[in-house]
Design a protein around this motif. Structure first.
Motif, mmCIF file in Angstrom:
data_model
loop_
_atom_site.group_PDB
_atom_site.id
_atom_site.type_symbol
_atom_site.label_atom_id
_atom_site.label_comp_id
_atom_site.label_asym_id
_atom_site.label_seq_id
_atom_site.Cartn_x
_atom_site.Cartn_y
_atom_site.Cartn_z
ATOM 1 N N SER A 111 0.814 -1.053 -0.170
ATOM 2 C CA SER A 111 -0.036 0.011 0.042
ATOM 3 C C SER A 111 1.214 1.262 -0.183
ATOM 4 C CB SER A 111 -0.699 0.132 1.130
ATOM 5 O OG SER A 111 -1.817 -1.144 1.185
ATOM 6 N N ASP A 112 2.460 1.102 0.232
ATOM 7 C CA ASP A 112 2.851 2.598 0.443
ATOM 8 C C ASP A 112 4.159 2.201 0.652
ATOM 9 O OD1 ASP A 112 4.570 1.618 3.184
ATOM 10 O OD2 ASP A 112 2.376 2.368 3.965
ATOM 11 N N THR A 113 5.636 2.776 -0.065
ATOM 12 C CA THR A 113 7.173 2.161 -0.256
ATOM 13 C C THR A 113 7.919 1.474 0.633
ATOM 14 O OG1 THR A 113 7.667 4.995 0.488
ATOM 15 C CG2 THR A 113 7.399 4.470 -1.887
ATOM 16 N N SER A 114 6.597 1.783 2.263
ATOM 17 C CA SER A 114 7.251 1.622 3.597
ATOM 18 C C SER A 114 7.455 -0.081 3.779
ATOM 19 C CB SER A 114 7.128 2.587 4.538
ATOM 20 O OG SER A 114 5.591 2.594 4.918
ATOM 21 N N GLN A 115 6.448 -0.530 2.940
ATOM 22 C CA GLN A 115 6.191 -1.714 2.662
ATOM 23 C C GLN A 115 6.852 -2.590 3.009
ATOM 24 O OE1 GLN A 115 1.649 -2.193 2.713
ATOM 25 N NE2 GLN A 115 1.255 -0.733 4.391
ATOM 26 N N LEU A 116 7.091 -2.637 1.280
ATOM 27 C CA LEU A 116 8.191 -2.593 0.058
ATOM 28 C C LEU A 116 9.012 -2.920 0.895
ATOM 29 C CD1 LEU A 116 8.730 -4.283 -1.668
ATOM 30 C CD2 LEU A 116 8.749 -2.435 -3.115
ATOM 31 N N LEU A 117 9.938 -1.801 1.530
ATOM 32 C CA LEU A 117 11.297 -1.282 1.930
ATOM 33 C C LEU A 117 11.619 -2.032 3.177
ATOM 34 C CD1 LEU A 117 11.873 2.597 1.262
ATOM 35 C CD2 LEU A 117 12.420 0.570 -0.377
ATOM 36 N N PHE A 231 -3.941 2.009 -6.955
ATOM 37 C CA PHE A 231 -4.049 0.280 -6.471
ATOM 38 C C PHE A 231 -3.537 -1.202 -6.244
ATOM 39 C CE2 PHE A 231 -6.625 0.691 -10.276
ATOM 40 C CZ PHE A 231 -6.683 -0.619 -10.808
ATOM 41 N N HIS A 232 -2.241 -0.437 -7.571
ATOM 42 C CA HIS A 232 -1.401 -2.429 -7.828
ATOM 43 C C HIS A 232 -0.168 -1.944 -7.543
ATOM 44 C CE1 HIS A 232 -1.868 1.169 -11.081
ATOM 45 N NE2 HIS A 232 -0.812 0.075 -12.030
ATOM 46 N N SER A 233 0.444 -1.493 -8.315
ATOM 47 C CA SER A 233 2.027 -1.921 -8.706
ATOM 48 C C SER A 233 2.489 0.106 -7.276
ATOM 49 C CB SER A 233 1.755 -1.244 -10.094
ATOM 50 O OG SER A 233 3.458 -1.516 -10.672
ATOM 51 N N LEU A 234 3.586 -1.385 -7.367
ATOM 52 C CA LEU A 234 4.445 -0.580 -7.250
ATOM 53 C C LEU A 234 6.276 -1.641 -6.665
ATOM 54 C CD1 LEU A 234 5.815 1.367 -4.864
ATOM 55 C CD2 LEU A 234 5.382 -0.209 -3.183
ATOM 56 N N PRO A 235 6.880 -1.463 -7.611
ATOM 57 C CA PRO A 235 7.567 -2.257 -7.827
ATOM 58 C C PRO A 235 9.020 -1.944 -7.794
ATOM 59 C CG PRO A 235 7.754 0.034 -9.908
ATOM 60 C CD PRO A 235 6.781 0.282 -8.385
ATOM 61 N N LEU A 236 9.479 -3.378 -7.132
ATOM 62 C CA LEU A 236 11.483 -3.589 -6.400
ATOM 63 C C LEU A 236 11.989 -2.594 -7.660
ATOM 64 C CD1 LEU A 236 13.571 -4.389 -4.566
ATOM 65 C CD2 LEU A 236 13.093 -6.505 -5.610
ATOM 66 N N ILE A 237 13.184 -1.851 -6.928
ATOM 67 C CA ILE A 237 13.957 -1.025 -8.088
ATOM 68 C C ILE A 237 15.599 -2.073 -7.158
ATOM 69 C CG2 ILE A 237 15.406 0.574 -9.124
ATOM 70 C CD1 ILE A 237 12.363 0.445 -9.823
ATOM 71 N N ASP A 238 16.244 -2.303 -8.073
ATOM 72 C CA ASP A 238 17.499 -2.814 -7.388
ATOM 73 C C ASP A 238 18.458 -2.906 -8.228
ATOM 74 O OD1 ASP A 238 18.998 -4.512 -8.826
ATOM 75 O OD2 ASP A 238 17.070 -5.869 -9.845
ATOM 76 N N ILE A 239 19.828 -2.181 -7.213
ATOM 77 C CA ILE A 239 21.543 -1.738 -6.861
ATOM 78 C C ILE A 239 22.199 -2.666 -7.553
ATOM 79 C CG2 ILE A 239 23.006 0.045 -6.883
ATOM 80 C CD1 ILE A 239 21.229 1.976 -6.231
ATOM 81 N N SER A 240 22.516 -3.331 -7.986
ATOM 82 C CA SER A 240 22.896 -4.720 -7.915
ATOM 83 C C SER A 240 24.750 -4.795 -8.657
ATOM 84 C CB SER A 240 22.282 -6.292 -8.272
ATOM 85 O OG SER A 240 21.385 -5.827 -7.927
ATOM 86 N N VAL A 241 25.993 -5.418 -8.412
ATOM 87 C CA VAL A 241 26.805 -4.942 -8.789
ATOM 88 C C VAL A 241 27.340 -6.608 -8.908
ATOM 89 C CG1 VAL A 241 27.693 -3.070 -8.497
ATOM 90 C CG2 VAL A 241 28.076 -5.333 -7.104
#
Length: 337
Positions: A111-117, A231-241
């Motif tokens: 529902s918000d960015t804090s939940q995913l993080l 209401f639907h989409s919150l994408p994961l953005i990853d920083i990887s090396v």
């Protein structure tokens, strides 16, 4: 006089040489965003900050989307040493393993960015991503996101019922599967063609990105019934090396990179939230635009549909099942289902 000039020339040449060799480690990292995008600008600020924090020992050369390879090809490019890393939406690699699609965009989960993080940093997501990337020789440094994406629409959308028969642009994989289950008619369309598709009537709506980016791009002018908050989409953005290059870094630089990504996640989500708030006010001042905010009941209906599809999607691979179990457990334990 000539002697002084020679000394000055020698000194300047030495300074240039020292400056050029100042960075002990250089990482060529490709973004999945274009250089003019707000996301890319915040990513560049992150890259500059890493250089400053490391005292110039670590230099990140950030490249816009498509500079070296397509945005869907960075995994292989890092594995082959063509790139040293990426800043990208994890879901782009669902063709490699459906697990990337499920963790990259668990439609309707957050529902918000804090939940995913919180899930990524403290709820098991970090280990899941570490395991998923290990076979590719890639080190998952950390996760971020943008914001719960707005929904662009040319027709009024006030709930799940209005999705039935709707021609909408949605990325392949889980996103399309969920919207199809809700009765919509998903259409494959690159992000670069969303505006034209809406203008010409190829689609009536689109799952695209955050409100402020849509507003700036003129999406809301051609599709005057946006749904906000999304209401639907919150994408994961990853920083990887590259794991090989990561292993060569001393412990202090590894720590600087790790902490810098957590700061980046806070930075970009905050900046985009502020930008969204300003864009909403701008849109509200336009009598041609009507913003639709779904009720809690309608959001719950959509989440129920999405959740049923997570379970089906999880059957596509052993890794996808691991992702499903991890996210479902986290959501249940934190009262988010």
């Amino acid at each position: 006089m000539n002697f002084s000039k020679a000394l000055l020339t020698t000194a300047l040449a030495g300074l240039v040489s020292v400056t050029a060799q100042a960075a002990d480690f250089t990482f060529k990292i490709q973004s999945s965003d274009p250089s003019g995008d707000k996301n890319y600008q915040v990513q560049q600020e992150w890259a500059d900050r890493v250089e400053a924090l490391s005292g110039g020992r670590l230099d990140i050369e950030l490249l816009p989307v498509g500079s070296v390879v397509k945005h869907t090809e960075t995994l292989d490019a890092i594995k082959m040493g063509i790139l040293d890393g990426h800043v990208t939406a994890t879901g782009y690699f669902s063709g490699k393993d459906p697990a990337f699609g499920l963790i990259g965009n668990t439609v309707g989960a957050w529902s918000d960015t804090s939940q995913l993080l919180q899930y990524i940093n403290y709820g098991g997501g970090y280990q899941v991503m570490t395991d998923l990337y290990a076979p590719y020789g890639i080190k998952f440094v950390g996760g971020s996101t943008t914001g719960v994406e707005s929904f662009v629409s040319k027709v009024p959308l006030n709930g799940v019922e209005d999705l039935k028969g709707l021609k909408l642009r949605a990325p392949e994989g889980l996103v399309q599967q969920v919207f199809a289950a809700a009765g919509a008619s998903p259409v494959n369309l690159p992000g670069s063609e969303v505006f034209t598709g809406l203008s010409k009537g190829v689609i009536d709506a689109a799952d695209y990105t955050v409100f402020s980016t849509n507003q700036k791009a003129g999406m809301n002018d051609v599709a005057t019934h946006p749904v906000q908050p999304g209401f639907h989409s919150l994408p994961l953005i990853d920083i990887s090396v590259s794991q090989k290059k990561w292993d060569k870094l001393p412990a202090d630089l590894q720590e600087i990179l790790t902490v810098s990504v957590r700061d980046f996640a806070q930075d970009i989500t905050t900046q985009l939230r502020i930008a969204d708030q300003l864009a909403v006010k701008e849109a509200q001042a336009n009598p041609e635009i009507t913003i639709h905010d779904w009720s809690a009941q309608e959001r719950k209906k959509f989440r129920a549909i999405a959740q049923s599809q997570w379970e089906i999607y999880a059957q596509k691979s052993p890794n996808a099942e691991k992702v499903y179990n991890s996210i479902s457990t986290y959501l249940k334990e934190n009262g988010l289902l």
